[in-house]
Structure formats: C-alpha cells, structure tokens
Design a protein around this motif. Structure first.
Motif, mmCIF file in Angstrom:
data_model
loop_
_atom_site.group_PDB
_atom_site.id
_atom_site.type_symbol
_atom_site.label_atom_id
_atom_site.label_comp_id
_atom_site.label_asym_id
_atom_site.label_seq_id
_atom_site.Cartn_x
_atom_site.Cartn_y
_atom_site.Cartn_z
ATOM 1 N N MET A 1 0.826 -1.201 0.000
ATOM 2 C CA MET A 1 0.000 0.000 0.000
ATOM 3 C C MET A 1 0.865 1.258 0.000
ATOM 4 N N GLY A 2 2.060 1.191 0.564
ATOM 5 C CA GLY A 2 2.939 2.346 0.651
ATOM 6 C C GLY A 2 3.371 2.841 -0.720
ATOM 7 N N MET A 3 3.640 1.915 -1.657
ATOM 8 C CA MET A 3 4.084 2.319 -2.991
ATOM 9 C C MET A 3 2.958 3.014 -3.736
ATOM 10 N N LEU A 4 1.735 2.557 -3.564
ATOM 11 C CA LEU A 4 0.590 3.180 -4.224
ATOM 12 C C LEU A 4 0.388 4.605 -3.715
ATOM 13 N N THR A 5 0.530 4.803 -2.433
ATOM 14 C CA THR A 5 0.404 6.137 -1.847
ATOM 15 C C THR A 5 1.515 7.046 -2.350
ATOM 16 N N GLU A 6 2.729 6.498 -2.393
ATOM 17 C CA GLU A 6 3.864 7.280 -2.884
ATOM 18 C C GLU A 6 3.671 7.669 -4.343
ATOM 19 N N PHE A 7 3.154 6.741 -5.155
ATOM 20 C CA PHE A 7 2.893 7.046 -6.568
ATOM 21 C C PHE A 7 1.830 8.123 -6.697
ATOM 22 N N LYS A 8 0.792 8.036 -5.869
ATOM 23 C CA LYS A 8 -0.275 9.038 -5.910
ATOM 24 C C LYS A 8 0.278 10.416 -5.568
ATOM 25 N N GLU A 9 1.137 10.504 -4.548
ATOM 26 C CA GLU A 9 1.748 11.785 -4.196
ATOM 27 C C GLU A 9 2.611 12.302 -5.344
ATOM 28 N N PHE A 10 3.350 11.408 -5.985
ATOM 29 C CA PHE A 10 4.202 11.789 -7.111
ATOM 30 C C PHE A 10 3.360 12.321 -8.273
ATOM 31 N N ALA A 11 2.293 11.601 -8.602
ATOM 32 C CA ALA A 11 1.458 11.970 -9.744
ATOM 33 C C ALA A 11 0.680 13.256 -9.498
ATOM 34 N N MET A 12 0.400 13.557 -8.253
ATOM 35 C CA MET A 12 -0.398 14.743 -7.955
ATOM 36 C C MET A 12 0.451 15.991 -7.734
ATOM 37 N N ARG A 13 1.749 15.868 -7.787
ATOM 38 C CA ARG A 13 2.599 17.053 -7.686
ATOM 39 C C ARG A 13 2.333 17.942 -8.880
ATOM 40 N N GLY A 14 2.506 19.210 -8.687
ATOM 41 C CA GLY A 14 2.247 20.172 -9.752
ATOM 42 C C GLY A 14 3.126 19.961 -10.967
ATOM 43 N N ASN A 15 4.389 19.578 -10.773
ATOM 44 C CA ASN A 15 5.304 19.438 -11.903
ATOM 45 C C ASN A 15 4.856 18.353 -12.872
ATOM 46 N N VAL A 16 4.382 17.231 -12.360
ATOM 47 C CA VAL A 16 3.971 16.130 -13.230
ATOM 48 C C VAL A 16 2.735 16.523 -14.026
ATOM 49 N N ILE A 17 1.806 17.165 -13.384
ATOM 50 C CA ILE A 17 0.582 17.591 -14.071
ATOM 51 C C ILE A 17 0.919 18.663 -15.114
ATOM 52 N N ASP A 18 1.785 19.599 -14.760
ATOM 53 C CA ASP A 18 2.205 20.627 -15.720
ATOM 54 C C ASP A 18 2.887 19.995 -16.925
ATOM 55 N N LEU A 19 3.714 18.995 -16.668
ATOM 56 C CA LEU A 19 4.402 18.308 -17.760
ATOM 57 C C LEU A 19 3.400 17.605 -18.668
ATOM 58 N N ALA A 20 2.402 16.954 -18.084
ATOM 59 C CA ALA A 20 1.389 16.269 -18.886
ATOM 60 C C ALA A 20 0.614 17.262 -19.753
ATOM 61 N N VAL A 21 0.252 18.383 -19.177
ATOM 62 C CA VAL A 21 -0.460 19.417 -19.942
ATOM 63 C C VAL A 21 0.425 19.927 -21.070
ATOM 64 N N GLY A 22 1.704 20.138 -20.773
ATOM 65 C CA GLY A 22 2.644 20.599 -21.795
ATOM 66 C C GLY A 22 2.796 19.620 -22.942
#
Length: 137
Positions: free
Chosen positions: A1-22
């Motif tokens: 469960m820890g890896m899933l939570t860590e991935f969720k935190e990673f994916a929800m960071r602003g940089n990742v979302i900005d990169l996806a939009v870009g």
C-alpha cells in the motif's frame, strides 16, 4: 500500500501535471504546425520553384519489383523531401517557442530600481574630514 500512496503523491505534484499538460498541448501544436507547413507554406514554395512537391522528392535507390512468388516488392527510396518538410516544421516551432519565451521574459522583467543614494559616511570619516579641514585653515 505504501508504494501506491507514494505514486499518488508523485502523480499529484504540480510538476507532473504541468508536464502532462505541456505534452498534450505540444502534440496539438505539432499537428497545427505540420498542417501549416504541408498545406499552406510548402505548396506556394513548390509552385515558385516549378511545381515541385517537397514531400514527394526522393531518390530511388532500388526500383519496385515483383519477386519470384509474384508479390510486389516496394521501391527503396531516400525521401529527402520529407526531411525538408520536417526541417521547416522544426524551424517554425523553434521560432514560435522563441517568441513565446521572449514575451514571457518581457512580462517578468522587473523595472530597474533607481540607484540607491550613497550611504552616509561613518562617524570616523566625518571626524577625519573635520580634522583635515581644520588643518587646512
């Protein structure tokens, strides 16, 4: 469960979302530039140089043939016209990005502050000046 939570935190960071939009906007912009080059810019250029369609420019390295089984073997071609189109697209995209960055930099540029007034001399300097002036008299 820890890896899933860590991935969720990673994916929800602003940089990742900005990169996806870009990436999505960049893909759409690439399609626009491709259409602009292929359908708007290259036809007049081809017309000016004698009706040449750059996308069709190629050197045939080996002509098309039919093998022993009766299957058609396509020609081997060096399609340098596609390269010319891609090069032109790159130049247009690079110029557009340059102009956007230039505008952003101009908007972020802070107005230059007036130079600060010189600092008051220290008490030691004032005292030494008084002594100098007294000695001159």
């Amino acid at each position: 469960m820890g890896m899933l939570t860590e991935f969720k935190e990673f994916a929800m960071r602003g940089n990742v979302i900005d990169l996806a939009v870009g990436v999505v906007i960049g893909g759409a912009f690439g399609k626009i530039v491709t259409a602009l080059v292929d359908k708007v810019i290259m036809p007049p250029i081809g017309l000016l140089i004698g009706g040449v369609d750059f996308s069709k420019l190629a050197v045939v390295l080996k002509a098309a043939s039919v093998d022993a089984a009766g299957k058609e073997v396509p020609a081997v071609m060096l399609a340098y016209g596609e390269f010319i189109n891609a090069l032109l697209q790159f130049v247009i995209v690079a110029f557009a990005i340059f102009m956007v960055v230039k505008v952003i930099n101009k908007l972020h540029k802070q107005p230059e502050a007036a130079p600060a007034a010189p600092a008051e001399p220290s008490e030691d300097v004032l005292l030494l000046r008084e002594i100098r002036d007294a000695l001159k008299k």
